[in-house]
Scaffold this active site. Structure first.
Site, mmCIF file in Angstrom:
data_model
loop_
_atom_site.group_PDB
_atom_site.id
_atom_site.type_symbol
_atom_site.label_atom_id
_atom_site.label_comp_id
_atom_site.label_asym_id
_atom_site.label_seq_id
_atom_site.Cartn_x
_atom_site.Cartn_y
_atom_site.Cartn_z
ATOM 1 N N ARG A 201 -11.424 20.906 -10.759
ATOM 2 C CA ARG A 201 -11.703 21.403 -12.119
ATOM 3 C C ARG A 201 -13.094 20.939 -12.538
ATOM 4 O O ARG A 201 -13.715 20.113 -11.870
ATOM 5 C CB ARG A 201 -10.683 20.802 -13.098
ATOM 6 C CG ARG A 201 -10.728 19.279 -13.067
ATOM 7 C CD ARG A 201 -10.033 18.594 -14.211
ATOM 8 N NE ARG A 201 -10.387 17.190 -14.252
ATOM 9 C CZ ARG A 201 -9.839 16.224 -13.526
ATOM 10 N NH1 ARG A 201 -8.869 16.513 -12.679
ATOM 11 N NH2 ARG A 201 -10.244 14.980 -13.652
ATOM 12 N N LYS B 173 -2.150 13.949 -2.610
ATOM 13 C CA LYS B 173 -3.107 13.059 -1.941
ATOM 14 C C LYS B 173 -2.951 13.101 -0.430
ATOM 15 O O LYS B 173 -3.934 13.042 0.300
ATOM 16 C CB LYS B 173 -2.915 11.630 -2.430
ATOM 17 C CG LYS B 173 -3.381 11.467 -3.854
ATOM 18 C CD LYS B 173 -3.257 10.046 -4.321
ATOM 19 C CE LYS B 173 -3.283 10.074 -5.827
ATOM 20 N NZ LYS B 173 -4.103 9.119 -6.460
ATOM 21 N N HIS C 236 -7.780 2.942 -15.671
ATOM 22 C CA HIS C 236 -8.001 4.280 -15.114
ATOM 23 C C HIS C 236 -8.502 5.297 -16.132
ATOM 24 O O HIS C 236 -8.536 6.485 -15.849
ATOM 25 C CB HIS C 236 -6.755 4.782 -14.383
ATOM 26 C CG HIS C 236 -6.274 3.790 -13.365
ATOM 27 N ND1 HIS C 236 -6.966 3.532 -12.214
ATOM 28 C CD2 HIS C 236 -5.211 2.961 -13.359
ATOM 29 C CE1 HIS C 236 -6.351 2.590 -11.530
ATOM 30 N NE2 HIS C 236 -5.280 2.213 -12.196
ATOM 31 N N GLU D 254 -2.468 2.219 2.285
ATOM 32 C CA GLU D 254 -3.892 2.097 2.610
ATOM 33 C C GLU D 254 -4.277 0.637 2.556
ATOM 34 O O GLU D 254 -3.664 -0.146 1.831
ATOM 35 C CB GLU D 254 -4.750 2.838 1.564
ATOM 36 C CG GLU D 254 -4.835 4.321 1.775
ATOM 37 C CD GLU D 254 -5.757 5.007 0.760
ATOM 38 O OE1 GLU D 254 -6.286 4.334 -0.142
ATOM 39 O OE2 GLU D 254 -5.927 6.225 0.892
HETATM 40 C C1 MV4 Z 1 -7.777 2.321 -4.200
HETATM 41 C C2 MV4 Z 1 -8.296 1.080 -4.610
HETATM 42 C C3 MV4 Z 1 -8.476 0.123 -3.642
HETATM 43 N N1 MV4 Z 1 -8.140 0.372 -2.365
HETATM 44 N N2 MV4 Z 1 -7.482 2.528 -2.905
HETATM 45 C C4 MV4 Z 1 -7.156 4.100 -8.557
HETATM 46 C C5 MV4 Z 1 -6.955 5.512 -8.989
HETATM 47 C C6 MV4 Z 1 -6.812 6.315 -7.744
HETATM 48 N N3 MV4 Z 1 -7.473 7.583 -7.870
HETATM 49 C C7 MV4 Z 1 -7.381 5.467 -6.674
HETATM 50 N N4 MV4 Z 1 -7.520 4.149 -7.188
HETATM 51 C C8 MV4 Z 1 -7.818 3.114 -6.388
HETATM 52 N N5 MV4 Z 1 -7.561 3.309 -5.081
HETATM 53 C C9 MV4 Z 1 -7.655 1.564 -2.024
HETATM 54 N N6 MV4 Z 1 -7.321 1.783 -0.760
HETATM 55 C C10 MV4 Z 1 -8.600 0.882 -5.947
HETATM 56 C C11 MV4 Z 1 -8.348 1.899 -6.847
HETATM 57 C C12 MV4 Z 1 -8.713 1.596 -8.198
HETATM 58 C C13 MV4 Z 1 -9.685 2.315 -8.867
HETATM 59 C C14 MV4 Z 1 -10.325 3.388 -8.286
HETATM 60 C C15 MV4 Z 1 -11.277 4.083 -8.948
HETATM 61 C C16 MV4 Z 1 -11.633 3.704 -10.232
HETATM 62 C C17 MV4 Z 1 -11.015 2.664 -10.846
HETATM 63 C C18 MV4 Z 1 -10.038 1.954 -10.183
HETATM 64 C C19 MV4 Z 1 -9.411 0.881 -10.813
HETATM 65 C C20 MV4 Z 1 -8.445 0.204 -10.145
HETATM 66 C C21 MV4 Z 1 -8.087 0.551 -8.852
#
Ligand code: MV4
Length: 499
Positions: free
Chosen positions: A293, A117, A236, A201
């Site tokens: 992918r 990341k 997720h 973040e």
């Molecule tokens: C976040 C966020 C809120 N703020 N980043 C979850 C998986 C990862 N790929 C990134 N994710 C998140 N990052 C910041 N700065 C909330 C999530 C997140 C989320 C993101 C996408 C789809 C579902 C989610 C469920 C919970 C939290």
């Protein structure tokens, strides 16, 4: 170079999906299979099949040397990794290339750049792609972290650079908790990923998860194929995906599309790829990461764009230029996908093992089923419990919801609990219908008891009768009697709904 034979290093629905496109292109296919998959559909569909080991993935579908040997032995010139398994493993892409074979995917370098990341953010930064405010690189000093957190404002999120699927993420609400949370996050990152790099973040509350499909060729051309709205997730795990999203305006779509193309260009990307963004309530968007992918939910993009993504992957891998430009691409209609998994929504989505006693697919206008199972088949316990992807297409979102609802009703699965009726509940929920939902949709709206309320009267009577005649087959002692009762009623009802 024209590919004439492809080995598919995967199983189940995605192996079949890839073989279908290959077949249409006049390309021969080679399946690989484990013990558990000896009689699987993907094995019978392929022109040839090679046994590569015992049922556990680490003895079969994850064995690089066996897969490459199978390609050599059958004379396949290329390997398609599908999703999961070895699909994002840069070392595998290197090995394939070193063996003189074509990896149907991006370069190993692109995979490495987007695999972490922090590296991905560093790469994307050069192109002014919007990012959530936070640290530039890894951070391990608590004092420094507190200073940054104060600057961007609490709550903040600590993320593991090597993390995925939400693993290794921690929300920190106030300064006094930061040091301890950071220590734990680093410890967790080391033990789970062997890499203790974490970063900070600003925490975006209740965001939408919107991803952009991109396609790039080996000549530097990159286009975007619009977005997929993937906010309906549980821990997720995506459950329902659709295209287009209800919240994007044409202007925002174009901006995000351009950012996604920039992310792809930043890492010299070719192949199909997905750029993930968070979108907040004010429609600000932020780059999260790039998936290098083909994704599970790619069919919704295929239905609204008219582009066969697997065919494009193959053409790109054999060095062809994209045959269309951005201005050739338009959104037509609306598509929604439901992941049909052998999981029991009434029992905490635990995988439900068993045999597909009855398995009848829905048909008719605007319905696509991508599956790899058939009636009478035992669902292997070794792999992902997804039975099928049920995808509907309509002239607009309303018709897509109506068709998906109708198709769910037509789908007859007995023998295992599935997420079918759960999906029907989701797509007919007022928040889903109105398009006003975010990633908290499931956590906010779903409890096992609520779903019982949406069963109509007739179904409730049937459920009660079945529960009474089957008794308590699936006792789980750690659950309350209320949960246990509803869980048993519901799964038994579902097991027998078509009888
Ligand atoms: C976040 C966020 C809120 N703020 N980043 C979850 C998986 C990862 N790929 C990134 N994710 C998140 N990052 C910041 N700065 C909330 C999530 C997140 C989320 C993101 C996408 C789809 C579902 C989610 C469920 C919970 C939290």
């Amino acid at each position: 170079m024209n590919i004439t034979k492809i080995l598919i290093a995967n199983r189940g629905e995605i192996a079949l999906r890839i073989m279908r496109s290959a077949k249409e292109m006049g390309i021969k296919t080679v399946a690989v299979y484990s013990d558990a998959d000896r009689t699987a559909l993907h094995v019978r569909y392929a022109d040839e099949a090679v046994h590569i080991g015992a049922s556990p993935s680490n003895q079969s579908y994850l064995r690089v040397e066996k897969i490459i040997a199978a390609a050599k032995q059958t004379g396949a010139q290329a390997i398609h990794p599908g999703y999961g398994f070895l699909s994002e493993n840069a070392a595998f892409a290197d090995e394939v290339k070193n063996a003189g074979l074509i990896f149907i995917g991006p370069s190993a370098d692109s995979m490495r750049m987007m695999g972490s990341k922090l590296a991905a953010k560093e790469t994307a930064k050069k192109y002014n792609i919007p990012m959530v405010p936070g640290t530039e690189g890894a951070i391990s000093d608590a004092k420094e972290a507190i200073a940054i957190a104060k600057k961007i404002g609490f709550p903040i999120l600590i993320k593991a650079s090597a993390g995925g699927g939400g693993k290794g993420m921690r929300v920190v609400n106030k300064e006094s908790e930061l040091e301890e949370q950071m220590k734990m996050a680093i410890g967790e990152a080391v033990s789970s990923f062997g890499d203790g790099a974490v970063f900070i973040e600003k925490y975006v509350a209740a965001p939408r998860h919107i991803e952009i499909q991109v396609l790039g060729d080996q000549h530097g051309n990159v286009v975007y194929l619009f977005e997929r709205e993937c906010s309906v997730q549980r821990r997720h795990q995506k459950l329902v995906e659709e295209a287009p999203s209800s919240v994007l305006t044409p202007e925002l779509r174009e901006q995000m599309g351009k950012s996604a193309v920039d992310a792809a260009k930043a890492c010299g990307y070719y192949n199909a790829g997905t750029v993930e963004f968070l979108v907040d309530e004010n429609l600000n968007y932020y780059f999260l990461e790039m998936n290098t992918r083909l994704q599970v939910e790619h069919p919704v993009t295929e239905l609204i764009s008219g582009i066969d993504l697997v065919k494009e992957q193959i053409k790109i891998a054999q060095g062809e230029k994209l045959s269309f430009t951005q201005s050739d691409l338009k959104i037509h209609g609306h598509a929604i996908e439901l992941r049909v998994c052998a999981e029991d929504p009434m029992n905490n989505f635990l995988p439900d093992i068993g045999k597909l006693e009855r398995y009848v697919r829905p048909q008719g206008a605007g319905v696509r089923v991508d599956d790899g199972m058939e009636e009478g088949q035992e669902i292997p316990i070794y792999y992902d419990p997804m039975i099928a992807k049920l995808i509907s297409y309509g002239k607009d979102r309303t018709e897509a919801i109506e068709r998906l609802t109708r198709a769910i009703d037509e789908y007859k699965i007995s023998g295992v609990a599935t997420t079918l009726s759960f999906g029907k509940w989701v797509i007919n929920h007022p928040d889903f219908v109105s398009g006003k939902f975010d990633t908290s949709f499931i956590a906010k709206n779903f409890t096992a008891e609520i779903e019982l309320d949406v069963m109509d009267k007739y179904e409730k009577i049937i459920a009660a009768l079945i529960a009474a005649s089957f008794g308590n087959k699936k006792k789980s002692p750690e659950k309350s009697s209320l949960q246990q009762r509803s869980s048993n009623n519901f799964s038994n009802w579902k097991k027998n709904r078509s009888e």
